[in-house]
Design a protein around this motif. Sequence first.
Motif, PDB file in Angstrom:
ATOM      1  N   MET A   1      13.279  -2.515  -4.206  1.00 44.92           N
ATOM      2  CA  MET A   1      13.494  -3.479  -3.125  1.00 44.92           C
ATOM      3  C   MET A   1      13.615  -2.804  -1.761  1.00 44.92           C
ATOM      4  O   MET A   1      13.352  -3.433  -0.739  1.00 44.92           O
ATOM      5  CB  MET A   1      14.743  -4.319  -3.395  1.00 44.92           C
ATOM      6  N   ILE A   2      14.055  -1.555  -1.750  1.00 41.60           N
ATOM      7  CA  ILE A   2      14.142  -0.804  -0.496  1.00 41.60           C
ATOM      8  C   ILE A   2      13.601   0.597  -0.726  1.00 41.60           C
ATOM      9  O   ILE A   2      13.485   1.052  -1.865  1.00 41.60           O
ATOM     10  CB  ILE A   2      15.594  -0.724   0.065  1.00 41.60           C
ATOM     11  N   GLY A   3      13.277   1.252   0.377  1.00 43.56           N
ATOM     12  CA  GLY A   3      12.856   2.641   0.318  1.00 43.56           C
ATOM     13  C   GLY A   3      13.868   3.506   1.041  1.00 43.56           C
ATOM     14  O   GLY A   3      14.728   3.006   1.772  1.00 43.56           O
ATOM     15  N   LYS A   4      13.761   4.800   0.831  1.00 48.86           N
ATOM     16  CA  LYS A   4      14.660   5.745   1.481  1.00 48.86           C
ATOM     17  C   LYS A   4      13.799   6.765   2.217  1.00 48.86           C
ATOM     18  O   LYS A   4      12.868   7.313   1.654  1.00 48.86           O
ATOM     19  CB  LYS A   4      15.540   6.438   0.438  1.00 48.86           C
ATOM     20  N   GLU A   5      14.117   6.949   3.494  1.00 48.71           N
ATOM     21  CA  GLU A   5      13.388   7.906   4.316  1.00 48.71           C
ATOM     22  C   GLU A   5      14.384   8.844   4.975  1.00 48.71           C
ATOM     23  O   GLU A   5      15.543   8.492   5.166  1.00 48.71           O
ATOM     24  CB  GLU A   5      12.586   7.181   5.407  1.00 48.71           C
ATOM     25  N   ARG A   6      13.912   9.995   5.347  1.00 46.07           N
ATOM     26  CA  ARG A   6      14.746  10.948   6.073  1.00 46.07           C
ATOM     27  C   ARG A   6      14.596  10.653   7.555  1.00 46.07           C
ATOM     28  O   ARG A   6      13.487  10.491   8.047  1.00 46.07           O
ATOM     29  CB  ARG A   6      14.290  12.370   5.748  1.00 46.07           C
ATOM     30  N   GLU A   7      15.728  10.548   8.247  1.00 42.42           N
ATOM     31  CA  GLU A   7      15.713  10.316   9.688  1.00 42.42           C
ATOM     32  C   GLU A   7      15.174  11.573  10.369  1.00 42.42           C
ATOM     33  O   GLU A   7      15.651  12.674  10.107  1.00 42.42           O
ATOM     34  CB  GLU A   7      17.129   9.992  10.173  1.00 42.42           C
ATOM     35  N   ARG A   8      14.178  11.428  11.214  1.00 46.04           N
ATOM     36  CA  ARG A   8      13.535  12.558  11.871  1.00 46.04           C
ATOM     37  C   ARG A   8      14.560  13.398  12.636  1.00 46.04           C
ATOM     38  O   ARG A   8      15.372  12.870  13.386  1.00 46.04           O
ATOM     39  CB  ARG A   8      12.462  12.070  12.835  1.00 46.04           C
ATOM     40  N   GLY A   9      14.526  14.713  12.394  1.00 47.22           N
ATOM     41  CA  GLY A   9      15.416  15.628  13.087  1.00 47.22           C
ATOM     42  C   GLY A   9      16.850  15.588  12.595  1.00 47.22           C
ATOM     43  O   GLY A   9      17.744  16.098  13.256  1.00 47.22           O
ATOM     44  N   SER A  10      17.065  14.984  11.445  1.00 45.83           N
ATOM     45  CA  SER A  10      18.426  14.824  10.931  1.00 45.83           C
ATOM     46  C   SER A  10      18.412  15.003   9.419  1.00 45.83           C
ATOM     47  O   SER A  10      17.356  14.997   8.788  1.00 45.83           O
ATOM     48  CB  SER A  10      18.939  13.423  11.285  1.00 45.83           C
ATOM     49  N   ARG A  11      19.592  15.138   8.862  1.00 45.78           N
ATOM     50  CA  ARG A  11      19.704  15.203   7.405  1.00 45.78           C
ATOM     51  C   ARG A  11      20.133  13.855   6.835  1.00 45.78           C
ATOM     52  O   ARG A  11      20.384  13.734   5.651  1.00 45.78           O
ATOM     53  CB  ARG A  11      20.702  16.287   7.009  1.00 45.78           C
ATOM     54  N   ARG A  12      20.224  12.842   7.689  1.00 42.73           N
ATOM     55  CA  ARG A  12      20.649  11.519   7.244  1.00 42.73           C
ATOM     56  C   ARG A  12      19.486  10.738   6.650  1.00 42.73           C
ATOM     57  O   ARG A  12      18.369  10.793   7.140  1.00 42.73           O
ATOM     58  CB  ARG A  12      21.243  10.718   8.397  1.00 42.73           C
ATOM     59  N   ASP A  13      19.808  10.000   5.607  1.00 39.91           N
ATOM     60  CA  ASP A  13      18.822   9.100   5.008  1.00 39.91           C
ATOM     61  C   ASP A  13      18.890   7.751   5.701  1.00 39.91           C
ATOM     62  O   ASP A  13      19.955   7.314   6.135  1.00 39.91           O
ATOM     63  CB  ASP A  13      19.103   8.906   3.520  1.00 39.91           C
ATOM     64  N   VAL A  14      17.751   7.116   5.790  1.00 41.35           N
ATOM     65  CA  VAL A  14      17.659   5.773   6.336  1.00 41.35           C
ATOM     66  C   VAL A  14      17.090   4.893   5.228  1.00 41.35           C
ATOM     67  O   VAL A  14      16.094   5.245   4.590  1.00 41.35           O
ATOM     68  CB  VAL A  14      16.729   5.729   7.575  1.00 41.35           C
ATOM     69  N   TYR A  15      17.724   3.767   5.022  1.00 39.06           N
ATOM     70  CA  TYR A  15      17.270   2.822   3.998  1.00 39.06           C
ATOM     71  C   TYR A  15      16.441   1.750   4.688  1.00 39.06           C
ATOM     72  O   TYR A  15      16.834   1.203   5.715  1.00 39.06           O
ATOM     73  CB  TYR A  15      18.462   2.247   3.246  1.00 39.06           C
ATOM     74  N   VAL A  16      15.287   1.470   4.113  1.00 43.57           N
ATOM     75  CA  VAL A  16      14.294   0.609   4.745  1.00 43.57           C
ATOM     76  C   VAL A  16      13.905  -0.500   3.784  1.00 43.57           C
ATOM     77  O   VAL A  16      13.539  -0.232   2.636  1.00 43.57           O
ATOM     78  CB  VAL A  16      13.036   1.422   5.119  1.00 43.57           C
ATOM     79  N   VAL A  17      14.018  -1.736   4.272  1.00 47.54           N
ATOM     80  CA  VAL A  17      13.552  -2.851   3.451  1.00 47.54           C
ATOM     81  C   VAL A  17      12.027  -2.800   3.453  1.00 47.54           C
ATOM     82  O   VAL A  17      11.399  -2.571   4.483  1.00 47.54           O
ATOM     83  CB  VAL A  17      14.102  -4.208   3.957  1.00 47.54           C
ATOM     84  N   ARG A  18      11.448  -2.969   2.307  1.00 48.85           N
ATOM     85  CA  ARG A  18       9.995  -2.886   2.175  1.00 48.85           C
ATOM     86  C   ARG A  18       9.382  -4.248   2.483  1.00 48.85           C
ATOM     87  O   ARG A  18       9.891  -5.280   2.032  1.00 48.85           O
ATOM     88  CB  ARG A  18       9.651  -2.439   0.773  1.00 48.85           C
ATOM     89  N   ALA A  19       8.313  -4.251   3.233  1.00 48.21           N
ATOM     90  CA  ALA A  19       7.645  -5.507   3.592  1.00 48.21           C
ATOM     91  C   ALA A  19       7.198  -6.270   2.350  1.00 48.21           C
ATOM     92  O   ALA A  19       7.196  -7.500   2.332  1.00 48.21           O
ATOM     93  CB  ALA A  19       6.449  -5.227   4.501  1.00 48.21           C
ATOM     94  N   GLU A  20       6.845  -5.551   1.318  1.00 49.33           N
ATOM     95  CA  GLU A  20       6.359  -6.180   0.086  1.00 49.33           C
ATOM     96  C   GLU A  20       7.433  -6.187  -1.001  1.00 49.33           C
ATOM     97  O   GLU A  20       7.117  -6.197  -2.190  1.00 49.33           O
ATOM     98  CB  GLU A  20       5.123  -5.424  -0.406  1.00 49.33           C
ATOM     99  N   ALA A  21       8.693  -6.169  -0.615  1.00 48.50           N
ATOM    100  CA  ALA A  21       9.791  -6.059  -1.587  1.00 48.50           C
ATOM    101  C   ALA A  21       9.739  -7.149  -2.651  1.00 48.50           C
ATOM    102  O   ALA A  21       9.853  -6.862  -3.844  1.00 48.50           O
ATOM    103  CB  ALA A  21      11.138  -6.072  -0.868  1.00 48.50           C
ATOM    104  N   TRP A  22       9.583  -8.391  -2.224  1.00 49.48           N
ATOM    105  CA  TRP A  22       9.576  -9.482  -3.205  1.00 49.48           C
ATOM    106  C   TRP A  22       8.360  -9.404  -4.105  1.00 49.48           C
ATOM    107  O   TRP A  22       8.458  -9.577  -5.323  1.00 49.48           O
ATOM    108  CB  TRP A  22       9.633 -10.836  -2.506  1.00 49.48           C
ATOM    109  N   HIS A  23       7.228  -9.161  -3.520  1.00 50.15           N
ATOM    110  CA  HIS A  23       5.995  -9.050  -4.291  1.00 50.15           C
ATOM    111  C   HIS A  23       6.130  -7.955  -5.342  1.00 50.15           C
ATOM    112  O   HIS A  23       5.867  -8.167  -6.526  1.00 50.15           O
ATOM    113  CB  HIS A  23       4.820  -8.752  -3.342  1.00 50.15           C
ATOM    114  N   ASP A  24       6.546  -6.777  -4.909  1.00 49.54           N
ATOM    115  CA  ASP A  24       6.633  -5.643  -5.820  1.00 49.54           C
ATOM    116  C   ASP A  24       7.680  -5.876  -6.908  1.00 49.54           C
ATOM    117  O   ASP A  24       7.462  -5.529  -8.073  1.00 49.54           O
ATOM    118  CB  ASP A  24       6.953  -4.361  -5.053  1.00 49.54           C
ATOM    119  N   ALA A  25       8.806  -6.472  -6.550  1.00 50.40           N
ATOM    120  CA  ALA A  25       9.852  -6.725  -7.536  1.00 50.40           C
ATOM    121  C   ALA A  25       9.372  -7.714  -8.598  1.00 50.40           C
ATOM    122  O   ALA A  25       9.597  -7.515  -9.793  1.00 50.40           O
ATOM    123  CB  ALA A  25      11.106  -7.253  -6.850  1.00 50.40           C
ATOM    124  N   ILE A  26       8.699  -8.750  -8.165  1.00 50.34           N
ATOM    125  CA  ILE A  26       8.224  -9.756  -9.114  1.00 50.34           C
ATOM    126  C   ILE A  26       7.102  -9.188  -9.971  1.00 50.34           C
ATOM    127  O   ILE A  26       7.080  -9.372 -11.187  1.00 50.34           O
ATOM    128  CB  ILE A  26       7.791 -11.041  -8.378  1.00 50.34           C
TER     129      ILE A  26
END
Length: 166
Positions: free
Chosen positions: A78-103
């Motif tokens: 339902m979400i993806g995880k990306e690395r914040e540019r220039g940082s060690r922090r992760d950013v959680y991103v809702v996927r545009a196709e979350a519902w489609h992919d989940a179903i």
Amino acid sequence: MARRAVQQVRDEQAVAAYVERFGDVLTDAGMPRLASRIFAALLADDDGRMTAAELTETLEVSPAAVSGAVRYLTHVGMIGKERERGSRRDVYVVRAEAWHDAIMSRDRVMNEIMRSMARGVEAVGGPETSAGRRLQLSVDFIDFITRRLGDLQEEWSERRAKLMAD
């Protein structure tokens, strides 16, 4: 005729209330409570991206709770995880196709359930028994639904292309 965009002012109180209400709906549908709230918060966020610290602050929960919930959401796609540019922090991103992919990913799960129930038909004495008829009816229903999902996926692809073009 072209549509004119009307700029509305974001009401953070209304957004917070929406996140809680939609989180409740997702929880009632079977999603874990905090995962529901996180998914709703990401959907309602302007860019659909938040760090664990932002989620912790927004939802007023512990970092450990956020960690478990985002692990669940990434696992189910339902979400993806990306690395914040220039940082060690992760950013959680809702996927545009979350519902489609989940179903659509449920298709694999449903096929396994269907195969398992089909084996059960014979184990209970075949389709002539009450349990066998009940299991076979379930197999037939899941088979029907998974076939229809395939048809719907094709229809959605066409419709999505039109929506994205507008």
